[in-house]
Design a protein around this motif. Structure first.
Motif, PDB file in Angstrom:
ATOM      1  N   THR A  44     128.886  32.496  47.842  1.00 28.54           N
ATOM      2  CA  THR A  44     129.103  33.591  48.827  1.00 28.54           C
ATOM      3  C   THR A  44     129.879  33.041  50.256  1.00 28.54           C
ATOM      4  O   THR A  44     130.035  31.854  50.301  1.00 28.54           O
ATOM      5  CB  THR A  44     127.693  33.873  49.303  1.00 28.54           C
ATOM      6  N   TYR A  90     131.214  36.503  46.185  1.00 31.34           N
ATOM      7  CA  TYR A  90     130.273  37.663  46.446  1.00 31.34           C
ATOM      8  C   TYR A  90     130.014  37.491  47.974  1.00 31.34           C
ATOM      9  O   TYR A  90     129.992  36.501  48.731  1.00 31.34           O
ATOM     10  CB  TYR A  90     128.956  37.300  45.842  1.00 31.34           C
ATOM     11  N   ALA A 105     127.525  44.636  47.609  1.00 35.04           N
ATOM     12  CA  ALA A 105     128.396  43.537  47.491  1.00 35.04           C
ATOM     13  C   ALA A 105     127.683  42.140  47.233  1.00 35.04           C
ATOM     14  O   ALA A 105     128.253  41.153  47.236  1.00 35.04           O
ATOM     15  CB  ALA A 105     129.523  43.474  48.637  1.00 35.04           C
ATOM     16  N   PHE A 107     125.427  38.832  46.525  1.00 31.95           N
ATOM     17  CA  PHE A 107     125.363  38.180  45.211  1.00 31.95           C
ATOM     18  C   PHE A 107     124.067  38.373  44.519  1.00 31.95           C
ATOM     19  O   PHE A 107     124.239  38.555  43.251  1.00 31.95           O
ATOM     20  CB  PHE A 107     125.365  36.480  45.850  1.00 31.95           C
ATOM     21  N   ARG A 109     122.710  41.182  44.192  1.00 29.99           N
ATOM     22  CA  ARG A 109     122.649  42.422  43.590  1.00 29.99           C
ATOM     23  C   ARG A 109     123.625  42.759  42.428  1.00 29.99           C
ATOM     24  O   ARG A 109     123.969  43.660  42.145  1.00 29.99           O
ATOM     25  CB  ARG A 109     123.173  43.452  44.731  1.00 29.99           C
ATOM     26  N   ALA A 110     124.711  41.423  42.386  1.00 30.44           N
ATOM     27  CA  ALA A 110     125.608  41.424  41.337  1.00 30.44           C
ATOM     28  C   ALA A 110     125.050  41.344  39.993  1.00 30.44           C
ATOM     29  O   ALA A 110     123.996  40.760  39.913  1.00 30.44           O
ATOM     30  CB  ALA A 110     126.516  40.386  41.810  1.00 30.44           C
ATOM     31  N   GLU A 114     128.419  39.513  35.153  1.00 30.34           N
ATOM     32  CA  GLU A 114     129.573  39.575  35.657  1.00 30.34           C
ATOM     33  C   GLU A 114     129.574  38.332  36.638  1.00 30.34           C
ATOM     34  O   GLU A 114     130.858  37.730  36.663  1.00 30.34           O
ATOM     35  CB  GLU A 114     129.732  40.831  36.898  1.00 30.34           C
ATOM     36  N   ALA A 115     128.681  37.881  37.156  1.00 29.33           N
ATOM     37  CA  ALA A 115     128.620  36.638  37.919  1.00 29.33           C
ATOM     38  C   ALA A 115     128.724  35.485  37.071  1.00 29.33           C
ATOM     39  O   ALA A 115     129.384  34.445  37.402  1.00 29.33           O
ATOM     40  CB  ALA A 115     127.387  36.609  39.085  1.00 29.33           C
TER      41      ALA A 115
END
Ligand code: ZN
Length: 312
Positions: A44, A90, A105, A107, A109-110, A114-115
């Motif tokens: 982040t 993120y 947006a 981290f 919540r990602a 995907e992460a």
């Protein structure tokens, strides 16, 4: 045992700009000095960080905080000896319970997949033998972004070498070892004792000390001697000028020549080992049961004679 790869590469994953300075900076400096390629993944931008340096707590600084934190990170990485800084992209999720948690947006919540894919792509490109993430025991500081580093770090370590996972994100590469960076309770105790010995007021009050007594000390499998790089952490922290009060007794209350002598080790826990048969398993339990068995994150990966003080 696995042959001698060239070059050695160490990849660390951290949550916010400044985490790379407070955790493991000395060992990264050491491995960089030994010629290893060092990669920092910062998940982040640290957008939720407060300005903790009173001298910089001004409207101008607040207005450009996101930019400043990027510049501070670049300077800290230079001081430590990171060859590369890669942002995972993120937003800082803020402390648990804060409004920022809800930002799509962030981290936290990602989507996990995907992460993980973003991290796998970086691992496959950098080809590290050793990855460092955070551990599963974070009750002392349960920041949502730090918990996420653990979660995606373990998943990416397991997925990076698997050709069936994320085939569009680079050629499979399996790092050999996954470590957790661990906070040293012993170190805090020693710092506190030094304050008392020198007749200085310790920043660790009774509440803090009570917590040490209650906390189960983390399992440390690996202690890296960073005495030659003992000032790196302080210098790197100071590069995060908005985040660190240069007069903080917590970080800078002891004279540097005293600080340098206290527990000059970075402590780690070896969490997963990739075997030649494709297995990914926790390490064999230490037969003796107590104390660090390794002094080098690359133990078993590079020739033993290049490692001083190898205890294993
Ligand atoms: Zn952090």
């Amino acid at each position: 045992m696995i042959g001698v790869p060239d070059p050695l590469c160490l990849l660390t994953v951290h949550a916010h700009p400044d985490d790379e300075s407070s955790k493991g900076a000395g060992s990264v400096a050491l491995y960089h000095a030994q010629g290893a390629h060092t990669v920092l993944v910062c998940c982040t931008g640290g957008e939720e960080g407060e300005v903790l340096n009173p001298a910089l707590d001004t409207p101008e600084v607040h207005a450009r905080l996101a930019d400043l934190r990027r510049e501070e990170l670049a300077e800290a990485a230079r001081v430590i000896g990171y060859d590369e800084v890669v942002m995972l992209g993120y937003r800082d999720s803020g402390m648990a319970g804060s409004e920022a948690n809800a930002n799509p947006a962030s981290f936290a919540r990602a989507p996990v997949e995907e992460a993980v894919e973003r991290l796998v792509a970086i691992v496959r490109r950098s080809r590290p033998q050793v990855m460092v993430v955070y551990g599963d025991e974070q009750s002392g500081y349960p920041h949502p972004d730090h918990l996420r580093v653990h979660e995606i770090g373990v998943l990416a370590f397991r997925a990076a070498g698997d050709p069936e996972r994320f085939p569009g994100s680079g050629s499979p590469w399996q790092p050999s070892k996954l470590y957790y960076t661990e906070f040293s309770v012993a170190r805090f105790r020693e710092v506190h004792q030094k304050f008392e010995e020198l007749g200085l007021e310790s920043p660790f009050d009774a509440e803090w000390r009570k917590r040490w007594e209650e906390v189960t000390p983390p399992v440390v499998t690996t202690s890296v001697d960073v005495s030659e790089f003992a000032d790196i952490r302080s210098r790197a922290l100071l590069a995060h000028a908005t985040q660190v009060d240069p007069n903080s007794p917590f970080w800078f209350g002891l004279p540097p020549e005293v600080m340098r002598t206290i527990h000059p080790y970075d402590d780690y826990r070896l969490a997963l080992v990739a075997g030649p048969d494709g297995s990914i398993v926790p390490p064999e339990p230490d037969a003796g049961g107590d104390g660090p068995v390794e002094t080098d994150l690359f133990a078993g990966i590079r020739p033993a004679e290049s490692i001083s003080g190898e205890a294993g």
